[in-house]
Motif scaffolding. Structure first.
Motif, mmCIF file in Angstrom:
data_model
loop_
_atom_site.group_PDB
_atom_site.id
_atom_site.type_symbol
_atom_site.label_atom_id
_atom_site.label_comp_id
_atom_site.label_asym_id
_atom_site.label_seq_id
_atom_site.Cartn_x
_atom_site.Cartn_y
_atom_site.Cartn_z
ATOM 1 N N UNK A 1 47.816 74.226 54.892
ATOM 2 C CA UNK A 1 47.663 73.402 56.092
ATOM 3 C C UNK A 1 46.278 72.767 56.206
ATOM 4 N N UNK A 2 45.512 72.811 55.115
ATOM 5 C CA UNK A 2 44.162 72.240 55.135
ATOM 6 C C UNK A 2 44.058 71.095 54.129
ATOM 7 N N UNK A 3 43.018 70.288 54.302
ATOM 8 C CA UNK A 3 42.712 69.230 53.337
ATOM 9 C C UNK A 3 42.296 69.859 52.014
ATOM 10 N N UNK A 4 42.827 69.341 50.934
ATOM 11 C CA UNK A 4 42.498 69.875 49.605
ATOM 12 C C UNK A 4 41.897 68.813 48.686
ATOM 13 N N UNK A 5 41.913 67.550 49.126
ATOM 14 C CA UNK A 5 41.468 66.446 48.273
ATOM 15 C C UNK A 5 40.162 65.852 48.791
ATOM 16 N N UNK A 6 39.344 65.366 47.871
ATOM 17 C CA UNK A 6 38.058 64.800 48.262
ATOM 18 C C UNK A 6 38.216 63.587 49.159
ATOM 19 N N UNK A 7 39.215 62.729 48.866
ATOM 20 C CA UNK A 7 39.390 61.514 49.672
ATOM 21 C C UNK A 7 39.711 61.832 51.124
ATOM 22 N N UNK A 8 40.328 62.997 51.367
ATOM 23 C CA UNK A 8 40.692 63.354 52.735
ATOM 24 C C UNK A 8 39.457 63.613 53.596
ATOM 25 N N UNK A 9 38.368 63.975 52.952
ATOM 26 C CA UNK A 9 37.150 64.336 53.679
ATOM 27 C C UNK A 9 36.288 63.127 54.017
ATOM 28 N N UNK A 10 36.641 61.962 53.470
ATOM 29 C CA UNK A 10 35.870 60.744 53.719
ATOM 30 C C UNK A 10 36.426 60.015 54.945
ATOM 31 N N UNK A 11 35.568 59.556 55.859
ATOM 32 C CA UNK A 11 36.055 58.872 57.070
ATOM 33 C C UNK A 11 36.914 57.655 56.759
ATOM 34 N N UNK A 12 36.638 56.990 55.636
ATOM 35 C CA UNK A 12 37.394 55.792 55.268
ATOM 36 C C UNK A 12 38.377 56.049 54.129
ATOM 37 N N UNK A 13 38.609 57.306 53.817
ATOM 38 C CA UNK A 13 39.511 57.710 52.728
ATOM 39 C C UNK A 13 39.104 57.086 51.395
ATOM 40 N N UNK A 14 37.806 57.030 51.144
ATOM 41 C CA UNK A 14 37.325 56.513 49.853
ATOM 42 C C UNK A 14 37.895 57.372 48.732
#
Length: 228
Positions: free
Chosen positions: A12-25
Motif C-alpha cells: 500500500x506504499x509507493x515503491x517507484x522513484x517517479x511516485x516520489x516526485x511532485x511532477x512524476x518525473x
C-alpha cells in the motif's frame, strides 16, 4: 482462501522513484485496462489494454480481444472471473512490445475499497507486480459506507477539480478518496490497488484527466466498445 493468500501480497506504499516526485518525473507510460461485456451476454466480453505516453497521454499501444468468460459471477469475487484475461493482455504486451510495458495501471474498478479489501485493482497488481490504481464511477457500499444524503452533500461540497474527501469506513480505516476532475459534478472513487499510496494514486488520476474519466480508462473503454 486464494483471495486471502493473494491479499497478503498487496503493498500500500509507493515503491517507484517517479511516485516520489511532485511532477512524476520518470513516469513515461501509463496503462489502462477494462473488461467490457457484450450487451445481453454475460459470457462474451472484450478484454482491453492500452498504454499511453505520459504526460502527453497519447496512445502508444492497444490490445482488444474478444474472450469467453466461463467463471461464474460471485459477489466480491469478480476478479477471479475477469483478471485472468487482463493478466494475459499484460503478458502479451511484455512479449510483443516489452519497451512499452506500463509503469502503472489504472483499473476501471476498485482496489482496497472492497468487501474484503482486495478488489480487481489489487488482484491485478499482485499478479502482474505492477503498480495499480482503482478508479470507479460509483460507490461500493462496504464497511458502513453508504450513498446517503450526507454522502451526496459531501459530493456537492466538491467545487473545483482536484477537491477530495476521504472514504472512511466504520472500521475507521480510510478505504479510498472521492475526487472530481475538470469540474465535473460526478465524482470518481479512487483506491489503492498495489505498490502505490493513496495520495499518489489521487495525484496521478488527477494528472491523467482531460475529461471526467482519466484518459487511460477513457481510451480503453472506447476501444472496448468498438471491439464489441
Amino acid at each position: 482462501r486464494e483471495q486471502a493468500r493473494l491479499k497478503a501480497g498487496v503493498v500500500e506504499q509507493d515503491t517507484e522513484q517517479w511516485q516520489k516526485d511532485p511532477n512524476f518525473a520518470g513516469l513515461e507510460r501509463v496503462g489502462g485496462v477494462d473488461l467490457s461485456y457484450i450487451k445481453g451476454d454475460d459470457t462474451g466480453a472484450c478484454a482491453s489494454l492500452v498504454v499511453l505516453s505520459y504526460p502527453a497521454l497519447e496512445v502508444l499501444y492497444e490490445d482488444c480481444r474478444m474472450v469467453a468468460v466461463t467463471a461464474p459471477y460471485v459477489a466480491g469475487f469478480l476478479a477471479f472471473r475477469e483478471v485472468p484475461f487482463l493478466v494475459e493482455a499484460v503478458q502479451r504486451l511484455q512479449q510483443e512490445e516489452p519497451r512499452l510495458r506500463p509503469q502503472v495501471l489504472l483499473v476501471d474498478g476498485n482496489g482496497l475499497l472492497h468487501h474484503r479489501g482486495f478488489g480487481v485493482a489489487c488482484h491485478l497488481g499482485v499478479l502482474t507486480d505492477l503498480p495499480c490504481v482503482g478508479v470507479a464511477k460509483n460507490l461500493l457500499q462496504v464497511d458502513g459506507l453508504v450513498r446517503d444524503e450526507l454522502h451526496r452533500e459531501q459530493i456537492r461540497s466538491l467545487q473545483r477539480s482536484g477537491d477530495t474527501f476521504p472514504l472512511t469506513g466504520a472500521s475507521g480505516r480510510v478505504l479510498g478518496m472521492v475526487s472530481i476532475c475538470n469540474n465535473s459534478s460526478k465524482p470518481l472513487y479512487i483506491s489503492v490497488g498495489h505498490r502505490v499510496s493513496l495520495d499518489t494514486a489521487v495525484r496521478l488520476v488527477r494528472s491523467c484527466c482531460r475529461y471526467r474519466i482519466p484518459e487511460p480508462i477513457r481510451q480503453v473503454r472506447q476501444r472496448a466498445l468498438r471491439g464489441e
